[in-house]
Design a protein around this motif. Structure first.
Motif, PDB file in Angstrom:
ATOM      1  N   LYS A   7       0.830  -1.210   0.000  1.00 11.71           N
ATOM      2  CA  LYS A   7       0.000   0.000   0.000  1.00 11.71           C
ATOM      3  C   LYS A   7       0.858   1.252   0.000  1.00 11.71           C
ATOM      4  O   LYS A   7       0.619   2.206  -0.740  1.00 11.71           O
ATOM      5  CB  LYS A   7      -0.910   0.016   1.239  1.00 11.71           C
ATOM      6  CG  LYS A   7      -2.143  -0.834   1.092  1.00 11.71           C
ATOM      7  CD  LYS A   7      -3.041  -0.646   2.303  1.00 11.71           C
ATOM      8  CE  LYS A   7      -4.082  -1.748   2.382  1.00 11.71           C
ATOM      9  NZ  LYS A   7      -4.741  -1.802   3.683  1.00 11.71           N
TER      10      LYS A   7
ATOM     11  N   GLN B  16      -2.863  -4.875  -5.261  1.00 13.77           N
ATOM     12  CA  GLN B  16      -3.518  -4.172  -4.149  1.00 13.77           C
ATOM     13  C   GLN B  16      -5.047  -4.256  -4.282  1.00 13.77           C
ATOM     14  O   GLN B  16      -5.752  -4.462  -3.285  1.00 13.77           O
ATOM     15  CB  GLN B  16      -3.056  -2.713  -4.116  1.00 13.77           C
ATOM     16  CG  GLN B  16      -3.499  -2.000  -2.846  1.00 13.77           C
ATOM     17  CD  GLN B  16      -2.999  -0.553  -2.774  1.00 13.77           C
ATOM     18  OE1 GLN B  16      -2.099  -0.147  -3.509  1.00 13.77           O
ATOM     19  NE2 GLN B  16      -3.590   0.213  -1.886  1.00 13.77           N
ATOM     20  N   SER B  20      -7.613  -6.016  -1.667  1.00 16.02           N
ATOM     21  CA  SER B  20      -8.779  -5.328  -1.092  1.00 16.02           C
ATOM     22  C   SER B  20     -10.051  -6.136  -1.289  1.00 16.02           C
ATOM     23  O   SER B  20     -10.984  -6.052  -0.494  1.00 16.02           O
ATOM     24  CB  SER B  20      -8.982  -3.959  -1.733  1.00 16.02           C
ATOM     25  OG  SER B  20      -7.775  -3.276  -1.798  1.00 16.02           O
TER      26      SER B  20
END
Lengths: 237, 110
Positions: A7, B16, B20
């Motif tokens: 992230k 990513q 998620s």
């Protein structure tokens, strides 16, 4: 890979900031390093070199192997002119990994409808470039055919060390452009960096083909630049 | 400008997104190359448990093998180092026809 590291790394990349993902390939632990972060010990020089060169690779330090994956900001392409060629160029630039923006003060041309998903500045180049200066990670393609719009952008590109500067127009048009840029105080040496007629010579005829020629020339110039001294990368990283 | 990751084809952004969505993900990275290797050091291939993948570590020559290894890495959580060389019936089942050699690190995300 630690999800938090992913992230953080992606956040840095989105913000066009240089970052390194450091992985200990012995135990798999990783961390994100930003340029300027203090790095203790023998790893420090390896990290600094990696930021400068932009090259990823393995560093063996104190009996441990680390992989440094260097993420430098992607090159940007600023196109002067919201014209037909630019409409074809926008999706090509995106797929090739370039952040593309368009500057054109003519509001009839610079509409979001004609350019979905593209950053558009419906203002004069000199105003936009004052607020968002060009840099060596940026290439500029001037395609309006209008000296009032193209010339100020070309002058800014040539004095900012842009890795690519191209201008649409025939040899005759370009000869006149050269004279005007000289009057603006630019040196022959700077002016000679302009690619004109723009694009690789592939016999392009249609706007889409000219866009192919332009993106190919941009990629070629950017990659050739990697063979030059790498110190200049540090200026914008 | 916001563009979808599918358009930009960025494996780490895709990883990513998948994370998620609660998908299990492995990340493969080219960490060393010798000779003529199709993809440079630092290139990524990301894989989910169902075998969906994005990115590349070669010109398509060894992706199948990396995806198979990634399934086991997702299962065990233990990273693996893979090495691929010139395609050769006796020494390698999968290989690079270009004559190069690559080392690929495969790890689970999280």
């Amino acid at each position: 890979m630690d999800p938090f590291c992913l992230k953080k790394l992606n956040e840095e990349r989105r913000a066009r900031r240089a970052a390194i993902l450091l992985t200990d390939i012995g135990d798999g632990r990783d961390r994100v390093i930003r340029q300027g972060d203090p790095i203790a010990g023998a790893l420090g020089p390896a990290v600094r070199t990696a930021f400068l060169s932009g090259r990823s690779g393995i560093a063996d330090v104190d009996g441990r192997s680390f992989f440094l994956n260097v993420h430098l900001p992607p090159p940007r392409l600023v196109v002067i002119g919201a014209v037909h060629i630019s409409q074809a160029l926008a999706p090509m630039a995106k797929v090739a990994g370039y952040d593309m923006e368009i500057i054109d003060p003519r509001t009839a041309f610079a509409t979001q409808e004609r350019f979905p998903d593209v950053v558009l500045h419906a203002e004069w180049p000199q105003d936009v470039l004052e607020a968002r200066p060009l840099d060596p990670y940026t290439g500029v393609a001037a395609v309006t055919h209008d000296p009032k719009i193209d010339d100020p952008a070309l002058a800014a590109a040539l004095t900012s060390g842009c890795f690519y500067v191209g201008a649409l127009g025939s040899r005759k048009t370009h000869a006149k452009r050269v004279e005007r840029l000289k009057l603006l105080g630019l040196a022959d040496e700077q002016i000679s960096r302009i690619s004109a007629p723009i694009g690789l010579d592939i016999g392009a005829a249609s706007p889409a083909e000219i866009a192919v020629a332009i993106i190919a020339e941009v990629v070629k110039t950017f990659r050739a630049r990697e063979l030059q001294p790498l110190q200049q990368l540090d200026r914008t990283a | 400008m916001l563009v979808s990751n599918q358009q930009t084809l960025d494996p780490l952004m895709t990883a990513q997104d998948w994370m998620s969505d609660g998908r299990d993900v492995a990340i493969a990275t080219v960490i060393e190359t010798w000779g003529s290797a199709p993809r440079p050091v630092g290139s990524h291939l990301v894989i989910d448990r169902s075998g969906n993948f994005e990115g590349s570590v070669s010109g398509g020559c060894v992706e199948g093998a990396v995806i198979a290894e990634a399934m086991e890495v997702i299962e065990s959580g233990q990273p693996r180092m893979l090495e691929f060389g010139v395609a050769d019936e006796t020494a390698w089942q999968v290989g690079l026809s270009c004559g190069g050699r690559i080392r690929v690190y495969v790890e689970r995300l999280g």
